[in-house]
Design a protein around this motif. Structure first.
Motif, PDB file in Angstrom:
ATOM      1  N   THR A 149     -17.429  -5.625  29.028  1.00 31.01           N
ATOM      2  CA  THR A 149     -18.044  -5.685  30.037  1.00 31.01           C
ATOM      3  C   THR A 149     -18.871  -4.339  30.680  1.00 31.01           C
ATOM      4  O   THR A 149     -18.705  -3.508  30.090  1.00 31.01           O
ATOM      5  N   ASP A 150     -19.544  -4.711  31.621  1.00 30.78           N
ATOM      6  CA  ASP A 150     -20.502  -3.527  32.084  1.00 30.78           C
ATOM      7  C   ASP A 150     -19.491  -2.355  32.332  1.00 30.78           C
ATOM      8  O   ASP A 150     -19.775  -1.212  32.117  1.00 30.78           O
ATOM      9  N   ALA A 151     -18.402  -2.838  33.206  1.00 30.79           N
ATOM     10  CA  ALA A 151     -17.566  -1.886  33.696  1.00 30.79           C
ATOM     11  C   ALA A 151     -16.848  -1.022  32.553  1.00 30.79           C
ATOM     12  O   ALA A 151     -16.984   0.081  32.503  1.00 30.79           O
ATOM     13  N   SER A 152     -16.238  -1.901  31.564  1.00 29.67           N
ATOM     14  CA  SER A 152     -15.615  -1.099  30.568  1.00 29.67           C
ATOM     15  C   SER A 152     -16.418  -0.342  29.579  1.00 29.67           C
ATOM     16  O   SER A 152     -16.301   0.786  28.991  1.00 29.67           O
ATOM     17  N   ARG A 174     -16.241 -22.428  34.620  1.00 27.61           N
ATOM     18  CA  ARG A 174     -15.445 -21.592  35.286  1.00 27.61           C
ATOM     19  C   ARG A 174     -14.890 -20.537  34.243  1.00 27.61           C
ATOM     20  O   ARG A 174     -14.270 -19.614  34.632  1.00 27.61           O
ATOM     21  N   MET A 175     -15.078 -20.713  32.991  1.00 30.48           N
ATOM     22  CA  MET A 175     -14.584 -19.642  32.100  1.00 30.48           C
ATOM     23  C   MET A 175     -15.327 -18.465  31.906  1.00 30.48           C
ATOM     24  O   MET A 175     -16.686 -18.527  32.003  1.00 30.48           O
ATOM     25  N   SER A 176     -14.659 -17.315  31.487  1.00 33.42           N
ATOM     26  CA  SER A 176     -15.370 -16.201  31.593  1.00 33.42           C
ATOM     27  C   SER A 176     -15.877 -15.991  29.932  1.00 33.42           C
ATOM     28  O   SER A 176     -15.334 -16.787  29.267  1.00 33.42           O
ATOM     29  N   HIS A 177     -16.368 -14.868  29.841  1.00 30.13           N
ATOM     30  CA  HIS A 177     -17.032 -14.689  28.538  1.00 30.13           C
ATOM     31  C   HIS A 177     -15.928 -14.643  27.474  1.00 30.13           C
ATOM     32  O   HIS A 177     -16.061 -15.236  26.352  1.00 30.13           O
ATOM     33  N   VAL A 201     -12.023  -7.336  36.627  1.00 27.37           N
ATOM     34  CA  VAL A 201     -12.778  -6.440  37.246  1.00 27.37           C
ATOM     35  C   VAL A 201     -13.517  -7.332  38.438  1.00 27.37           C
ATOM     36  O   VAL A 201     -13.468  -6.639  39.704  1.00 27.37           O
ATOM     37  N   THR A 202     -13.533  -8.514  38.377  1.00 23.65           N
ATOM     38  CA  THR A 202     -14.127  -9.419  39.480  1.00 23.65           C
ATOM     39  C   THR A 202     -13.119  -9.241  40.780  1.00 23.65           C
ATOM     40  O   THR A 202     -13.659  -9.141  41.871  1.00 23.65           O
ATOM     41  N   CYS A 213      -8.443 -10.243  29.957  1.00 28.43           N
ATOM     42  CA  CYS A 213      -9.653 -10.894  30.458  1.00 28.43           C
ATOM     43  C   CYS A 213     -10.330  -9.739  31.445  1.00 28.43           C
ATOM     44  O   CYS A 213     -10.063  -9.848  32.500  1.00 28.43           O
ATOM     45  N   LEU A 214     -11.046  -8.708  30.946  1.00 28.36           N
ATOM     46  CA  LEU A 214     -11.597  -8.070  31.653  1.00 28.36           C
ATOM     47  C   LEU A 214     -12.614  -8.390  32.896  1.00 28.36           C
ATOM     48  O   LEU A 214     -12.598  -7.927  34.097  1.00 28.36           O
TER      49      LEU A 214
END
Lengths: 607, 354
Positions: B171-174, B52-55, B92-93, B87-88
């Protein structure tokens, strides 16, 4: 028989400094090495003791410490030689000299080194010098064991084996060294202190006494008022700030009550001479921080080092939400201006620039305890002499992001919240900002009117139970409150009012209540959750509630906990429901707990 | 009192997690976005948790665990993190779903993990560590703020074995947004020749670096943290020079005592102008190293430099991959790290042998 024994003298030698009874006697930071420093200390003694030059470094250190310990006042002729003992300890025995001796073995073992390859020679040298003939011993322990020393030496004195005793720690290995000697007697002299484990530990640690930090100004903006005066007046009238959503463009409008600040972005921007395109969080932050600085009215502030420590949880999210609506349909779309100040730090930077603060700034984000942590970090910056003044607190504007986030957790009450009520159903989100102006003692003395109070205690502990839920035992909350009391040197009976975190969620109030019970039972001070007026302002709540706590001391106030009806079945206490003026309030505790188990408590005290 | 770096660990676009080989064979990228090389986290983290953890959470928690392991410490006395962006990915999600689904039927996980203190909180949770726990989120000095907090805790005698880290993810967005803001080069080239590009813009990066601070001398200690200082909006290059000299003087040092300067050069002509000027003035007799060609530019990249400096001091060797000027065979005893972020936030850190 157990008697009362006293520490009648102490001497610490460490970090190239000699302390006698807690004050610096001599310091030689320029000394290049340990022997050089010890010889410099010897020269200050103005004595001629030929044996000194024969000693190894460990013995020189212990012997010098004993000389200083016994100097000025100790009359050994009061005692028979066999009534005075020496009980010492250290970690590395005589290892420093053992190693030198081993090296010398190759070229013919050195007898002068060999005689110092036993740690108890240190006690011997002290006895030789002073003609002491009482019990002596040298113990080896990993760390200084105050418990052992107080018990062992206490017993020797209580059993009349000794009438006076030199005890403590003499450690030296290479460049690392420390001596801490105590003279213990049965008779209280001058400024003698009780011979207890706590006192011995405190003297041994030899910490610089931390300076007090005072609150010189406060500023606040919430749904119940745009400044300090308006908030106080709403408290007195019992008027909460919750209402239907008006500023946020959300599907939850009309369904979920929130505590919005009544001013629009245009009004906030106008009032502060700012661009209306700024994040609402920045505008709220600037409004309250300006009020606090104006209130403090610090003379000649331009000559002092000023810091700004601010907290928030979602930065410029209100603007980022606008940006993302266009951005997710096409990555080349969305006004960059709206996302430029997304970072939490941007809020702080813009406000610091407006306030003309440049000596130090930073931003803290620990969810709902953010601004409580900002306040005590600010106090520590002053205590560590980084700055003289800190404007500290936090701000958060309502955003769709947080509203929906809390909504997914199903902890929002569709009615106005009822903190600490048996039938509570959740929290109402709010927005706002709250700041205090912290000043050093030196600055406090220059103020044109008395400071409000001081920040006497603080603590940050982690619940380490779950990312969002609090442990049933309220471990983090308990540790935070207990740690803050310890820091302030207060006990639970000193606390006159607790400003609870009290969000109104079943989980928080249960955990916090359990922690309050563990700590305060059976004598509970008055307590209340002012979130029943302001809603839960997240990253701003610790700052806002710190302002309310400071005002409680200044004006003798206890704030009511609105809408409370039924006591929680788990507890034998309940929150205060009436607004009370003219109370004698000396110490206020303010709790702030957040996601991630981040729990912090602050204690404000009357000066 | 002395402050020691007992251990350090780093996850970055280079193979930095295991330090037996310090940046001798740097990974080459021909892109303006450098992604962190992630290890097999099962060595550090329970797979049930990492799912469940993000990058950024995995990077942060994994690096923290490796740092504790390197320092042979099971329970830190405090956990302090710095992160500019937090936690970007989760942010974003949640934001995207909120807009897409018109605020209805949203799952809570991304929101729960979007708070900036998640990395520090997860470290506490995994270790059952009830001690002091804080998170700083101030742009290019987030890590420096955390470091100052750690130093003050040690000075106050409040804690020992203070775990301090800097984490930021791209992230892709940032990446897209920062590219639109003009931060990155228009044409990708090799990161290993970043400083020869002679153009504006830099390359984006990410990573996590943690250190364990202690006031106790120990044979395992990597280095001493001799001092640190930040300053904001200096008046110009003369002011910067004066502040660096004054900073060194407070530690009884001059530039002659500094064996190596690690600068925050990032390949952007405008950004690097100040560093280049200093190379001709106060740094002119010093060996100079850079690091952002290896990890990319990001607000907490100074944590990478700090990790690198501690290891250089311990190893007594400067990797050729980072050296700009000066002899390769020097054994630096005192290293000055000088970084600035957007020319607003300037930070100085002194790392020396213990």
């Amino acid at each position: 028989m157990k008697q009362t024994n006293y520490i009648t003298s102490s001497c610490i030698i460490s970090n190239h400094t000699v302390y006698k009874n807690g004050t610096v006697l001599f310091s030689e930071q320029a000394a290049t090495d340990v022997p050089g420093f010890l010889n410099a200390v010897y020269k200050t003694r103005d004595i001629n003791y030929a044996r000194y030059y024969k000693m190894d470094n460990l013995n020189k250190l212990g012997w010098l410490a004993s000389e200083i310990l016994l100097s000025g006042g100790f009359d050994k002729t009061k005692y028979r030689p066999e009534d005075i003992g020496v009980i010492l300890s250290n970690r590395n025995s005589s290892l420093d000299t053992d190693q030198r001796y081993l090296k010398s073995v190759a070229d013919g073992a050195s007898p002068s080194l060999f005689v110092y390859t036993l740690p108890n020679i240190v006690t011997g040298e002290i006895c030789i010098r002073n003609h002491f003939k009482g019990e002596d011993a040298f113990f080896i322990a990993e760390d200084f064991d105050a418990d052992f020393i107080t018990n062992y030496v206490g017993k020797l004195l209580d059993d009349d084996v000794l009438q006076a005793c030199i005890c403590g720690w003499v450690e030296l290995l290479g460049k690392e060294y420390k001596a801490a000697l105590f003279l213990i007697e049965k008779v209280k002299t001058g400024d003698a202190t009780l011979f207890t484990k706590e006192k011995v530990t405190k003297i041994f640690e030899n910490k610089k006494p931390l300076q007090d930090v005072f609150i010189a100004g406060v500023g606040v903006i919430t749904a119940m008022g745009n400044n300090v005066a308006e908030c106080l007046s709403s408290f007195e009238r019992g008027e909460a700030g919750m209402a239907d959503i008006t500023h946020l463009d959300t599907v939850h409008a009309g369904k979920l009550p929130v505590a919005e600040v009544k001013m629009t972005n245009v009004e906030l921007a106008d009032k502060n001479g700012m661009d209306v395109g700024m994040s609402r969080t920045t505008l709220l932050s600037l409004t309250a921080a300006k009020e606090a600085l104006k209130d403090a009215a610090i003379p000649r502030i331009e000559t002092l080092r000023v810091g700004f420590v601010s907290a928030n949880t979602v930065g410029g999210m209100d603007k980022s939400e606008d940006f993302f609506i266009d951005f997710i349909t096409d990555n080349s779309k969305g006004k960059l201006k709206n996302v430029f100040d997304h970072e939490c730090g941007s809020m702080t930077e813009v406000v610091a620039n407006q306030l003309g603060i440049k000596d130090y700034m930073t931003t803290i984000s620990t969810a709902c305890s953010s601004s409580a942590n900002a306040i005590f970090y600010g106090a520590r910056l002053i205590r560590n002499d980084v700055v003289d003044i800190v404007v500290a607190g936090g701000a958060d504007a309502l955003t769709k992001f947080t509203l929906n986030g809390f909504n997914t957790l199903m902890i929002l009450d569709k009615e106005f919240c009822k903190p600490f009520d048996e039938n509570r159903r959740g929290l109402n989100l709010g927005e706002g900002a709250g700041y205090v102006v912290l000043v050093s003692e030196k600055v406090m003395k220059t103020l044109n009117r008395p400071a409000y109070c001081k920040l006497s205690g603080y603590n940050n502990s982690n619940d380490a139970y779950h990312q969002t839920a609090s442990s049933p035992e309220g471990t983090g909350s308990y540790l935070a409150m207990k740690g803050a009391l310890n820091k302030a040197g207060l006990t639970t009976s000193d606390i006159d009012y607790i400003n609870l975190h009290g969000t109104g969620t079943p989980n928080n109030d249960n955990a916090e209540g359990t922690a309050v019970k563990r700590l305060f039972d059976p004598h509970y001070p008055p307590m209340s959750s002012t979130k029943s007026f302001t809603g839960h302002t997240l990253g701003a709540s610790g700052g806002i509630e710190a302002v309310f706590s400071v005002l409680a001391i200044k004006h003798g106030l206890i704030y009511p906990n609105l809408r409370f009806e039924t006591r929680m079945h788990e507890f034998s206490f309940e929150p205060e429901t009436r607004f009370k003026k003219g109370q004698a309030i000396s110490h206020v505790m303010s709790n702030s707990f957040g996601f991630g188990g981040n729990c912090s408590s602050l204690i404000f005290s009357k000066i | 009192m002395k402050i020691y770096i007992r251990s350090a660990a780093c996850i970055s676009p280079q193979k930095t997690l295991h330090q037996d080989d310090l940046l001798t064979n740097p990974v080459e990228y021909n892109d303006t976005r450098l992604k962190a090389i992630e290890p097999d986290y099962s060595a550090y983290l329970d797979p049930k948790l990492t799912r469940r953890m993000s990058h950024v959470i995995k990077m942060g928690v994994g690096t923290a665990m490796e740092c504790l392991r390197n320092g042979e410490i099971t329970m830190p006395g405090a956990v302090i993190t710095g992160t500019a962006y937090g936690c970007l990915e989760d942010t974003v999600t949640f934001l995207t779903r909120m807009i897409d689904m018109n605020e209805e039927m949203l799952p809570p996980t991304a929101f729960i993990q979007s708070t900036h203190n998640t990395v520090a909180a997860q470290i506490a949770l995994m270790l059952k560590c009830h001690s002091y726990n804080n998170t700083f989120v101030h742009k290019g000095i987030s890590f420096e703020s955390a470091l100052l907090d750690g130093i003050m805790l040690l000075n106050e005698g409040e804690a020992d074995n203070v775990l301090v880290g800097g984490t930021d993810e791209m992230t892709d967005a940032s990446y897209t947004i920062l590219k639109r803001l003009g931060l990155y080069k228009r044409f990708p080239g090799s990161n290993l020749s970043l400083f020869k590009t002679n153009s504006t813009g830099t390359i984006g990066g990410e990573g996590a670096a943690f250190v364990l601070l202690s006031d106790k001398a120990s044979a395992v200690n990597l280095a001493e943290l001799t001092g640190m200082q930040n300053f904001y909006k200096p008046k110009g290059i003369d002011d910067i020079e004066a502040r660096i000299v004054a900073f060194l003087k407070t530690h009884n040092l001059g530039m002659a005592n500094v064996d190596l300067v690690i600068t925050g050069k990032n390949g952007d002509l405008k950004n690097d102008a100040g560093y280049d000027q200093l190379a001709n003035t106060i740094f002119n007799n010093c060996a100079i190293a850079n690091y952002k060609h290896l990890c990319g530019e990001y607000p907490t990249s100074s944590a990478f430099a700090f990790w690198m400096a501690a290891n250089i001091v311990k190893n007594g060797k400067v990797p050729a991959s980072v050296l700009e000027a000066g002899a390769e065979n020097i054994r630096p005893k005192t290293i000055l790290i000088y970084n600035h972020y957007l020319n607003l936030y300037h930070s100085l850190m002194l790392v020396s042998t213990c």
